[in-house]
Write a protein that holds these residues in place. Sequence first.
Motif, PDB file in Angstrom:
ATOM      1  N   PRO B  87      -8.379   8.422  -7.520  1.00  0.00           N
ATOM      2  CA  PRO B  87      -9.245   7.241  -7.446  1.00  0.00           C
ATOM      3  C   PRO B  87     -10.729   7.604  -7.497  1.00  0.00           C
ATOM      4  O   PRO B  87     -11.183   8.529  -6.826  1.00  0.00           O
ATOM      5  CB  PRO B  87      -8.853   6.626  -6.103  1.00  0.00           C
ATOM      6  CG  PRO B  87      -7.402   6.951  -5.986  1.00  0.00           C
ATOM      7  CD  PRO B  87      -7.289   8.340  -6.546  1.00  0.00           C
ATOM      8  N   SER B 338     -16.885  -2.103   4.289  1.00  0.00           N
ATOM      9  CA  SER B 338     -16.137  -1.748   5.493  1.00  0.00           C
ATOM     10  C   SER B 338     -15.422  -0.421   5.263  1.00  0.00           C
ATOM     11  O   SER B 338     -14.613  -0.298   4.342  1.00  0.00           O
ATOM     12  CB  SER B 338     -15.112  -2.839   5.818  1.00  0.00           C
ATOM     13  OG  SER B 338     -14.069  -2.295   6.603  1.00  0.00           O
ATOM     14  N   GLU B 341     -11.616  -0.859   5.747  1.00  0.00           N
ATOM     15  CA  GLU B 341     -10.947  -1.475   4.588  1.00  0.00           C
ATOM     16  C   GLU B 341     -10.828  -0.486   3.433  1.00  0.00           C
ATOM     17  O   GLU B 341      -9.802  -0.416   2.765  1.00  0.00           O
ATOM     18  CB  GLU B 341     -11.748  -2.692   4.101  1.00  0.00           C
ATOM     19  CG  GLU B 341     -11.684  -3.851   5.053  1.00  0.00           C
ATOM     20  CD  GLU B 341     -10.939  -5.031   4.460  1.00  0.00           C
ATOM     21  OE1 GLU B 341     -10.422  -4.908   3.339  1.00  0.00           O
ATOM     22  OE2 GLU B 341     -10.875  -6.066   5.136  1.00  0.00           O
ATOM     23  N   ASN B 342     -11.907   0.249   3.187  1.00  0.00           N
ATOM     24  CA  ASN B 342     -11.875   1.205   2.088  1.00  0.00           C
ATOM     25  C   ASN B 342     -10.815   2.276   2.350  1.00  0.00           C
ATOM     26  O   ASN B 342     -10.060   2.637   1.461  1.00  0.00           O
ATOM     27  CB  ASN B 342     -13.243   1.858   1.887  1.00  0.00           C
ATOM     28  CG  ASN B 342     -13.216   2.795   0.697  1.00  0.00           C
ATOM     29  OD1 ASN B 342     -13.072   2.371  -0.439  1.00  0.00           O
ATOM     30  ND2 ASN B 342     -13.294   4.091   0.958  1.00  0.00           N
ATOM     31  N   THR B 345      -7.409   1.127   1.541  1.00  0.00           N
ATOM     32  CA  THR B 345      -7.014   1.202   0.121  1.00  0.00           C
ATOM     33  C   THR B 345      -6.604   2.640  -0.248  1.00  0.00           C
ATOM     34  O   THR B 345      -5.681   2.841  -1.019  1.00  0.00           O
ATOM     35  CB  THR B 345      -8.098   0.710  -0.879  1.00  0.00           C
ATOM     36  OG1 THR B 345      -9.113   1.691  -1.043  1.00  0.00           O
ATOM     37  CG2 THR B 345      -8.703  -0.610  -0.464  1.00  0.00           C
ATOM     38  N   PHE B 346      -7.278   3.623   0.328  1.00  0.00           N
ATOM     39  CA  PHE B 346      -6.913   5.023   0.048  1.00  0.00           C
ATOM     40  C   PHE B 346      -5.520   5.335   0.607  1.00  0.00           C
ATOM     41  O   PHE B 346      -4.698   5.948  -0.060  1.00  0.00           O
ATOM     42  CB  PHE B 346      -7.930   5.990   0.674  1.00  0.00           C
ATOM     43  CG  PHE B 346      -9.222   6.105  -0.093  1.00  0.00           C
ATOM     44  CD1 PHE B 346      -9.327   5.696  -1.416  1.00  0.00           C
ATOM     45  CD2 PHE B 346     -10.347   6.659   0.507  1.00  0.00           C
ATOM     46  CE1 PHE B 346     -10.522   5.828  -2.123  1.00  0.00           C
ATOM     47  CE2 PHE B 346     -11.542   6.799  -0.190  1.00  0.00           C
ATOM     48  CZ  PHE B 346     -11.637   6.382  -1.493  1.00  0.00           C
ATOM     49  N   ARG B 348      -3.093   3.331   1.454  1.00  0.00           N
ATOM     50  CA  ARG B 348      -2.052   2.609   0.724  1.00  0.00           C
ATOM     51  C   ARG B 348      -1.743   3.352  -0.584  1.00  0.00           C
ATOM     52  O   ARG B 348      -0.594   3.525  -0.982  1.00  0.00           O
ATOM     53  CB  ARG B 348      -2.537   1.179   0.427  1.00  0.00           C
ATOM     54  CG  ARG B 348      -1.478   0.277  -0.207  1.00  0.00           C
ATOM     55  CD  ARG B 348      -2.111  -0.997  -0.753  1.00  0.00           C
ATOM     56  NE  ARG B 348      -3.142  -0.637  -1.708  1.00  0.00           N
ATOM     57  CZ  ARG B 348      -4.299  -1.288  -1.846  1.00  0.00           C
ATOM     58  NH1 ARG B 348      -4.565  -2.352  -1.108  1.00  0.00           N
ATOM     59  NH2 ARG B 348      -5.189  -0.891  -2.728  1.00  0.00           N
ATOM     60  N   PHE B 349      -2.811   3.804  -1.230  1.00  0.00           N
ATOM     61  CA  PHE B 349      -2.666   4.573  -2.471  1.00  0.00           C
ATOM     62  C   PHE B 349      -1.780   5.807  -2.252  1.00  0.00           C
ATOM     63  O   PHE B 349      -0.815   6.032  -2.984  1.00  0.00           O
ATOM     64  CB  PHE B 349      -4.053   4.989  -2.982  1.00  0.00           C
ATOM     65  CG  PHE B 349      -4.024   5.957  -4.134  1.00  0.00           C
ATOM     66  CD1 PHE B 349      -3.881   5.506  -5.432  1.00  0.00           C
ATOM     67  CD2 PHE B 349      -4.118   7.329  -3.910  1.00  0.00           C
ATOM     68  CE1 PHE B 349      -3.837   6.399  -6.496  1.00  0.00           C
ATOM     69  CE2 PHE B 349      -4.077   8.227  -4.967  1.00  0.00           C
ATOM     70  CZ  PHE B 349      -3.934   7.761  -6.260  1.00  0.00           C
ATOM     71  N   HIS B 352       1.827   4.995  -1.616  1.00  0.00           N
ATOM     72  CA  HIS B 352       2.453   4.579  -2.863  1.00  0.00           C
ATOM     73  C   HIS B 352       2.763   5.779  -3.754  1.00  0.00           C
ATOM     74  O   HIS B 352       3.773   5.824  -4.449  1.00  0.00           O
ATOM     75  CB  HIS B 352       1.517   3.607  -3.591  1.00  0.00           C
ATOM     76  CG  HIS B 352       2.089   3.005  -4.833  1.00  0.00           C
ATOM     77  ND1 HIS B 352       1.772   3.471  -6.087  1.00  0.00           N
ATOM     78  CD2 HIS B 352       2.952   2.000  -5.017  1.00  0.00           C
ATOM     79  CE1 HIS B 352       2.418   2.766  -6.993  1.00  0.00           C
ATOM     80  NE2 HIS B 352       3.148   1.857  -6.367  1.00  0.00           N
ATOM     81  N   ARG B 376      -7.021  -3.580  10.047  1.00  0.00           N
ATOM     82  CA  ARG B 376      -7.736  -4.435   9.109  1.00  0.00           C
ATOM     83  C   ARG B 376      -7.417  -5.906   9.376  1.00  0.00           C
ATOM     84  O   ARG B 376      -8.273  -6.779   9.247  1.00  0.00           O
ATOM     85  CB  ARG B 376      -7.264  -4.013   7.716  1.00  0.00           C
ATOM     86  CG  ARG B 376      -7.619  -4.854   6.583  1.00  0.00           C
ATOM     87  CD  ARG B 376      -7.053  -4.173   5.346  1.00  0.00           C
ATOM     88  NE  ARG B 376      -7.438  -4.904   4.155  1.00  0.00           N
ATOM     89  CZ  ARG B 376      -6.619  -5.700   3.493  1.00  0.00           C
ATOM     90  NH1 ARG B 376      -5.376  -5.863   3.890  1.00  0.00           N
ATOM     91  NH2 ARG B 376      -7.052  -6.333   2.424  1.00  0.00           N
TER      92      ARG B 376
END
Lengths: 180, 442
Positions: B87, B338, B341-342, B345-346, B348-349, B352, B376
């Motif tokens: 990313p 935030s 929040e950021n 996303t990492f 979760r990445f 996954h 969050r």
Amino acid sequence: MSENKKIEFSIEALATAKKIMARYPEGKQKSALIPILHLAQTEFNGWLSAEVMDYVASLLSIKPIEVYEVVTFYSMFNSKPVGKCLIEVCQTSSCWLRGSDEIVAHIKNKLNINVGETSADGMFTLKTVECLGSCGTAPMLQCGADFHENLTVEKVDELLEKLRNKNERSSYLKSMITDR
Amino acid sequence: MGKKLLLEHINEPGIQSFEVYRKKGGYASVEKALKSMKPDEVTEEVKRSGLRGRGGAGFPTGMKWTFLDRRSEKPRYLVCNADESEPGTFKDRYLMEHLPHLLVEGMITSSYALGAKTSYIYIRGEYMYIVRILEKAIEEAYANGFLGKNILGTDYSLDLYVHPGAGAYICGEETALLESLEGKRGNPRLKPPFPAIAGLYACPTVVNNVETIAAVVPIINIGGDEYAKIGVGKSTGTKLISASGHINKPGVYEIELGIPVEEFIFSDEYCGGIWKDRRLKAVVAGGSSVPILPADLIFTTAKGEPRLMTYESLADGGFATGTMLGSGGFIVMDETASIVENLYTFSRFYHHESCGQCSPCREGTGWLEKILHRLREGHGKKEDVDLLVSVAKNIEGKTICPLGEAAAWPVASAVKHFRKEFEEAAARLQLSAVQKAELATH
């Protein structure tokens, strides 16, 4: 390609599959599996049924399980039917920083579906995906091979309209393989 | 303006075509190498250049090439890693889309050095539209005698193929990539044996990133010593940086290694400053896997020296106060972003993308995502902040491949530098509709 016809590639697709297989050394034809699955997904309505996977296994002379385990590993292979246009919205860091949440919310609202669902008319399936390497032009979505970048809700509206009018099945493969 | 060794001609109309690329001096490195150098001399130049792997690890490329088992009777392979998926990183995509012949040229020159007769470019499946661009460039190279049998009338022959993946970050790890190229799930292999001994089809194999292979072209053209003059210390040459996030000018920039980070962010030649006249809050300097740094630590090291865009300067202070150049995926966050929040996303990445082979990664990344999700959403607990750090610590160093570290480092650094934000998120109790109704009746 009607669903009840016998599962096999068209003559052109079969020729392409043979060309792909020739790119790997003698005895290593299994290497062609992923490219051929892409081809199969395009040939058979955007997803890979058990019958299609079995057919691909027979083409490469490998066991069906060797195909299943690959199909379930890679995110671009669909083992369930999808809408005509698969809308994949990137939501990782850079896209999130530039507003991908709004894009997803807008599409959900507009198509009246949740992520992972297909619109009632079978036209669109919405999927959220992880980083597609388009961070400098975020937020973005992918539909078939096409990247749609620097998105705004207006641009999304235009795109959905265009796709609906075009009424074509999205495919990652426009022309993956040359004739070499 | 800094020197441009890779992107010099990128704005030339038609540079995607063989004709224009050739007119601009393209394929000179192939002519020079094949006609006037022995394969080992090519490797020697790459060693002298100090080039380090541009995919993220920064391992010296020339040294990697010397590890290739040249005594083996088996065929040798060069595989280009075009599975760019970290990313924040999009430089390889930019290079392949606009300068496909630069990669093809680099593949030929590098394959010659390594004695490979067949080479593959493994490209992530999502970049399918680029497959077509590369295939066309390869076709043109064949037509003009730069690929195929007896290239330029020499004894050297090479076949080059593009191979698409199908969506899996882990395939950027070189042994997972080789598994995938063999038609299997992208599960990383145990090392040793390293690919240089037993790689593709158990044959000696070198796997190099797109930008690394492209950099071989100017190195052979100008010579390794000349290349090494650019940059600072062990960070030689130029590097493509993918700049994204809250900046005025996101995009791919070729920098001379050694420019100050501050210049990179604020100069109009590069990022052009923070968007919307906001203030800088944090930077992830080398792709999602590297430690995040707050604004004060990104401009100066803990010693008070200006921080430079080099492998060493960005790493100065270790993980306490430093970070890494990594893949050059430079993500900038303004004061409104935030960190919780950021990081969500990492995490979760990574959850996954975990291949699921090693339990600490498979389970741990799931827990990281779960905990960050509840923080969050306002359902977090006070203990969650330390729990995050503890889970991350229990993944790190306990997996076959570095995805474990890649998942753990961003967590550890974000909590370290922005702990207050995590504690506030944990304290921010979100009431359910039922609870709200209950409160209202009291």
